[in-house]
Write a protein that holds these residues in place. Sequence first.
Motif, mmCIF file in Angstrom:
data_model
loop_
_atom_site.group_PDB
_atom_site.id
_atom_site.type_symbol
_atom_site.label_atom_id
_atom_site.label_comp_id
_atom_site.label_asym_id
_atom_site.label_seq_id
_atom_site.Cartn_x
_atom_site.Cartn_y
_atom_site.Cartn_z
ATOM 1 N N GLY A 24 7.512 37.811 0.122
ATOM 2 C CA GLY A 24 8.160 38.473 -0.775
ATOM 3 C C GLY A 24 9.587 37.589 -0.917
ATOM 4 O O GLY A 24 10.524 38.659 -1.562
ATOM 5 N N VAL A 72 11.213 35.730 -2.728
ATOM 6 C CA VAL A 72 10.611 35.284 -4.092
ATOM 7 C C VAL A 72 11.193 36.534 -5.099
ATOM 8 O O VAL A 72 12.645 37.189 -5.903
ATOM 9 C CB VAL A 72 10.431 34.679 -4.810
ATOM 10 C CG1 VAL A 72 10.793 34.376 -6.429
ATOM 11 C CG2 VAL A 72 10.179 33.385 -4.587
ATOM 12 N N ALA A 73 10.331 37.563 -4.722
ATOM 13 C CA ALA A 73 11.309 38.662 -5.533
ATOM 14 C C ALA A 73 12.273 40.063 -5.278
ATOM 15 O O ALA A 73 12.244 40.439 -6.020
ATOM 16 C CB ALA A 73 9.426 39.237 -4.961
ATOM 17 N N SER A 99 14.586 38.200 -7.028
ATOM 18 C CA SER A 99 14.678 38.356 -8.126
ATOM 19 C C SER A 99 15.187 39.531 -8.337
ATOM 20 O O SER A 99 15.679 40.126 -10.012
ATOM 21 C CB SER A 99 13.881 37.862 -9.054
ATOM 22 O OG SER A 99 12.356 37.514 -8.118
ATOM 23 N N GLY A 100 14.250 40.682 -7.585
ATOM 24 C CA GLY A 100 14.641 42.108 -7.850
ATOM 25 C C GLY A 100 16.591 42.117 -8.092
ATOM 26 O O GLY A 100 16.925 42.881 -8.622
ATOM 27 N N ALA A 114 17.603 41.242 -10.908
ATOM 28 C CA ALA A 114 17.232 42.270 -12.052
ATOM 29 C C ALA A 114 18.200 43.484 -12.369
ATOM 30 O O ALA A 114 18.700 44.039 -13.245
ATOM 31 C CB ALA A 114 15.643 42.331 -11.696
ATOM 32 N N GLY A 159 20.923 43.407 -13.188
ATOM 33 C CA GLY A 159 21.003 42.950 -15.453
ATOM 34 C C GLY A 159 21.022 41.466 -15.915
ATOM 35 O O GLY A 159 21.367 40.765 -16.366
ATOM 36 N N ILE A 160 20.989 40.803 -13.914
ATOM 37 C CA ILE A 160 21.454 39.375 -14.608
ATOM 38 C C ILE A 160 20.532 38.557 -14.771
ATOM 39 O O ILE A 160 19.531 38.268 -14.050
ATOM 40 C CB ILE A 160 21.991 38.690 -13.236
ATOM 41 C CG1 ILE A 160 22.821 39.522 -12.636
ATOM 42 C CG2 ILE A 160 22.094 37.091 -13.164
ATOM 43 C CD1 ILE A 160 23.701 38.995 -11.285
ATOM 44 N N ASN A 161 20.355 37.715 -16.325
ATOM 45 C CA ASN A 161 19.858 36.692 -16.124
ATOM 46 C C ASN A 161 19.443 35.790 -15.390
ATOM 47 O O ASN A 161 20.261 34.675 -15.328
ATOM 48 C CB ASN A 161 19.405 36.502 -17.979
ATOM 49 C CG ASN A 161 17.942 35.967 -18.730
ATOM 50 O OD1 ASN A 161 17.245 36.288 -17.949
ATOM 51 N ND2 ASN A 161 18.316 35.639 -19.584
ATOM 52 N N ILE A 162 18.389 34.909 -15.359
ATOM 53 C CA ILE A 162 17.877 34.098 -14.495
ATOM 54 C C ILE A 162 17.838 32.329 -15.110
ATOM 55 O O ILE A 162 16.644 32.912 -15.629
ATOM 56 C CB ILE A 162 16.734 33.765 -13.320
ATOM 57 C CG1 ILE A 162 16.949 34.859 -12.330
ATOM 58 C CG2 ILE A 162 16.953 32.612 -13.061
ATOM 59 C CD1 ILE A 162 16.185 34.993 -11.334
ATOM 60 N N LEU A 163 18.446 31.361 -15.631
ATOM 61 C CA LEU A 163 18.526 30.624 -16.340
ATOM 62 C C LEU A 163 17.140 29.590 -15.957
ATOM 63 O O LEU A 163 16.121 29.310 -16.462
ATOM 64 C CB LEU A 163 19.621 29.646 -16.605
ATOM 65 C CG LEU A 163 21.045 30.535 -17.053
ATOM 66 C CD1 LEU A 163 22.389 29.985 -17.867
ATOM 67 C CD2 LEU A 163 20.049 31.469 -18.870
ATOM 68 N N THR A 164 17.822 29.182 -14.422
ATOM 69 C CA THR A 164 16.286 28.087 -14.158
ATOM 70 C C THR A 164 16.264 28.401 -12.275
ATOM 71 O O THR A 164 17.331 29.070 -11.704
ATOM 72 C CB THR A 164 17.031 27.045 -14.043
ATOM 73 O OG1 THR A 164 18.086 26.018 -12.941
ATOM 74 C CG2 THR A 164 17.233 26.496 -15.525
ATOM 75 N N MET A 165 15.400 28.828 -11.902
ATOM 76 C CA MET A 165 15.169 29.026 -10.474
ATOM 77 C C MET A 165 14.614 27.879 -10.155
ATOM 78 O O MET A 165 13.277 27.458 -10.393
ATOM 79 C CB MET A 165 14.280 30.085 -10.105
ATOM 80 C CG MET A 165 14.345 30.651 -8.746
ATOM 81 S SD MET A 165 14.086 31.953 -8.672
ATOM 82 C CE MET A 165 13.848 31.701 -6.760
ATOM 83 N N ARG A 166 14.479 26.988 -8.544
ATOM 84 C CA ARG A 166 14.523 25.977 -8.519
ATOM 85 C C ARG A 166 13.789 26.089 -6.456
ATOM 86 O O ARG A 166 15.312 27.019 -6.158
ATOM 87 C CB ARG A 166 14.322 24.900 -8.485
ATOM 88 C CG ARG A 166 14.727 23.896 -9.319
ATOM 89 C CD ARG A 166 13.398 23.576 -9.668
ATOM 90 N NE ARG A 166 12.979 22.809 -9.346
ATOM 91 C CZ ARG A 166 13.136 21.391 -9.096
ATOM 92 N NH1 ARG A 166 14.204 21.123 -9.849
ATOM 93 N NH2 ARG A 166 12.816 20.152 -8.386
#
Lengths: 275, 275, 275, 275
Positions: free
Chosen positions: C12, C14-15, C18-19, C22, C25-32
């Motif tokens: 969990g 990553v969730a 990224s949660g 979210a 309200g932030i946009n993820i441009l790239t995630m490695r």
Amino acid sequence: MVIVIQCKDRVGLVAEISGVMAKFGINILTMREFVDTLESMFFARLVIESFDDLPSLEKGLRAVLPVDASVKVNPEPEKKIVVLVTKEYHCLSDILVRNHFKTLGASVEAVIGNYPMLGDLCERFNVPFHYITHEDKEKMDFECEIQEQLAFYQFDYLVLAKYMRIISPEFVASYPNQIINIHHSFLPAFIGASPYKRAFHRGVKLIGATAHFVTNDLDEGPIIVQQTIPVNHTYMVSDMVRAGKEIETSVLAKALHLVFEDRVFVFNNKTIVFE
Amino acid sequence: MVIVIQCKDRVGLVAEISGVMAKFGINILTMREFVDTLESMFFARLVIESFDDLPSLEKGLRAVLPVDASVKVNPEPEKKIVVLVTKEYHCLSDILVRNHFKTLGASVEAVIGNYPMLGDLCERFNVPFHYITHEDKEKMDFECEIQEQLAFYQFDYLVLAKYMRIISPEFVASYPNQIINIHHSFLPAFIGASPYKRAFHRGVKLIGATAHFVTNDLDEGPIIVQQTIPVNHTYMVSDMVRAGKEIETSVLAKALHLVFEDRVFVFNNKTIVFE
Amino acid sequence: MVIVIQCKDRVGLVAEISGVMAKFGINILTMREFVDTLESMFFARLVIESFDDLPSLEKGLRAVLPVDASVKVNPEPEKKIVVLVTKEYHCLSDILVRNHFKTLGASVEAVIGNYPMLGDLCERFNVPFHYITHEDKEKMDFECEIQEQLAFYQFDYLVLAKYMRIISPEFVASYPNQIINIHHSFLPAFIGASPYKRAFHRGVKLIGATAHFVTNDLDEGPIIVQQTIPVNHTYMVSDMVRAGKEIETSVLAKALHLVFEDRVFVFNNKTIVFE
Amino acid sequence: MVIVIQCKDRVGLVAEISGVMAKFGINILTMREFVDTLESMFFARLVIESFDDLPSLEKGLRAVLPVDASVKVNPEPEKKIVVLVTKEYHCLSDILVRNHFKTLGASVEAVIGNYPMLGDLCERFNVPFHYITHEDKEKMDFECEIQEQLAFYQFDYLVLAKYMRIISPEFVASYPNQIINIHHSFLPAFIGASPYKRAFHRGVKLIGATAHFVTNDLDEGPIIVQQTIPVNHTYMVSDMVRAGKEIETSVLAKALHLVFEDRVFVFNNKTIVFE
């Protein structure tokens, strides 16, 4: 000590050349020889042990070679160059650093830029910089100004180190096989302007750079060195430009090294390179 | 038509060799020559236009060369090989396919495996396969069995195409400079067993493969070809093994191509390769 | 804007990360993201659109991550470095030129040399140079002098740009995962001194360079970047040295670029590199 | 177990996707994600631990994704392919060998050739071969025959393994993003016929190969993999062809491996490749 020979091929050339060496008691350290069988042309580069009487050696060689042979006995090991630039520093700085530490294999006599901003870098390395703008001028007038400046220097090669103006046929004709350019693509892909932008839109998985002699056909001159590096879908145009600068620097440096060591022969639109 | 010469260096060798060619009216298409100045050894490979009277040519060459020179005039262009394998198919299948389509530059006389499973592949390409197990045997007995089988064949080279047994000095001594091995690392990194596992634990960013002649020192023989490919942190040992197989296949193929075209000379523990 | 996270793995992550994005309200441009499943470690690098309230974002992230997680929100994009050198100019000049033109991704605060000769180059680029000789001193005293000089500077990384002294464990311990070295071989081949000489005697067909973090085990630290280039039988030791300098420069430049963009994670003796 | 997702980008996608995973208690082993910010497209590939209730998982994912999202949960790991060939064996034999040893990542259902000579090779590996000549036929009739034959097989991809006929737009339209071709140049250099001949005349110093999806624009489809290898002045056209075959084989093998592991996404005229 280097000897380079280029002439029409015929039976027995190697025997005759090496016979001359043997007659003078000269030991050949390495000899690279290539015959272009389609064109019947002969190319050779010899490295010999040091020898004193070079005029006699050259006379001896000419005696056994075709009359119109190109023969260079012990060509000047320290070439002289003038560098033309625009705004980008990466190739120029690489050349200036090597020049400064005497590892370029050539001496940078001067740098000419059609923008002023690389003058500071030249000054830091005590190399003359001449700013000649192309703006508000006919191309012919602009190139005349460059040639007037060039007239103050003796040089073996003009190196276009990211010089971003197209050169006129008249200018090219003044320096045959003396102008070396670095092109920012693996020619013949992306001939012309904006190669990285076009590479981005095409979605290529590698980009490259090409060092070549300049002829009248844009981006069509004899290729000296080419290399590519991988890119991927995450590269924007600007990333490709950045990655490209690394390989442009590296390819131009390698090409200059080969040319300055007299390892590159030009015939028609190709090079013979004895690496 | 190829001529290869290896001998002690002295002044005038190229002149004398090419003089012989000229005397016979033979055109030299390409000539590669190298002098190891530290060891004072001379190596040359000539490609000449077709010529009929080879015995006279060889005699002419020997007359001008040191008495103990190694001279091969027109060595058999189609070599014969026997391949030793264990369980992995990738190098063997590459060899068998090229052999089948006559692009190997050699003829595969037979394959010997210390496991039976690659027999089926050989059968599909009509190449004799001999299964000789190493189990429950002294190494000497095992190798004797292999040599007994080898005695049925004429061959120029023994190719170890992922043959995973260490060969005894006695066996190696029977085939000097005739055994070619592919090692699954960029030697001298990871000499010995389990190179990929050790590469994984070391966290290297590239893996490689090395084709070399086999001598008594394990993994220390003269290197013919080496290449590397990038890996990264996502590679488990099994991924490295998989990626490694691609480059092992490619490196062995390239080495065999060079050897079969008589482009590889061995001196002491090194090779001279006229690519 | 970059975020890097390193922590023990669990379901969990990553969730939850990224949660948090979210929620703000932030946009993820790239995630490695990478999970070392053998070590159960989690590594992530996110590039997000610009965001103002970084303290709240970091607090939000820490709330969902293991307590001992390493989290860097918007790490300083312009790192500071000090460079240690000996006599060779090639890596240093490359760093100084990029620094001068603001393309290094870091600021060179100072250069320290155990010989004086590179001071002139630094002066040309207005970078402080400190000459601290190692001669006639105990290693401990020598290193103390360096550390006293370093104390005048704030820096994120110490870059050993062909610094040819072995560093003591005590020195290394003062700058954990902060010292980056360029080694002149494709490690683990030719660990230790004189790699090119040993490469020459081994007759390898490629040479390489390795950029790595320095740990107490000589040449055994986590590898960041490795590359190789082909060589052949005509290369003397000096030719290998010359060719090696090109690749050393290139490999160190690439490693620094990756480190300065926060793309490199260190865990145990390996790196995770999100290229 | 793999999941691939392609859809219009919006804030929170990663959170929502990974939230679904967390809800089901699924551990994400690796996640690769890319946002094409210019096109506002989102691409992700997840590798998860094995999970049983795939329909629920897919339903859960679709609930949080845009309605027109492309979602594949656990796509068939063993793809099925049909291979089209002409006369050259090198790419086909590589595919057949991997297929035979179950390392292709796909099953070769059949091979169709417009010449008969590769039938023997297929027979040796027990793969159906269909000979359909293009001679004395309209292109439309020829392609209809191929399609009639294809109708007997289920397949995910059509692989053009040196299939030397130009395919009609109608044929291409029948298999969108399903046709993979290997082109014998580093596109966009030497688009069209006889690339090696043109490379020879241009005097390039590297040749390459490109694997790409086929679209209606000849040689303009989305590029999957490209590689180059050096050549030099001694290469005749035939040498370039021979060297090119090695890299064609290698590039096609790599592209197929990536496609078969669902690492390649196509959008407009480009690919996103999660290596």
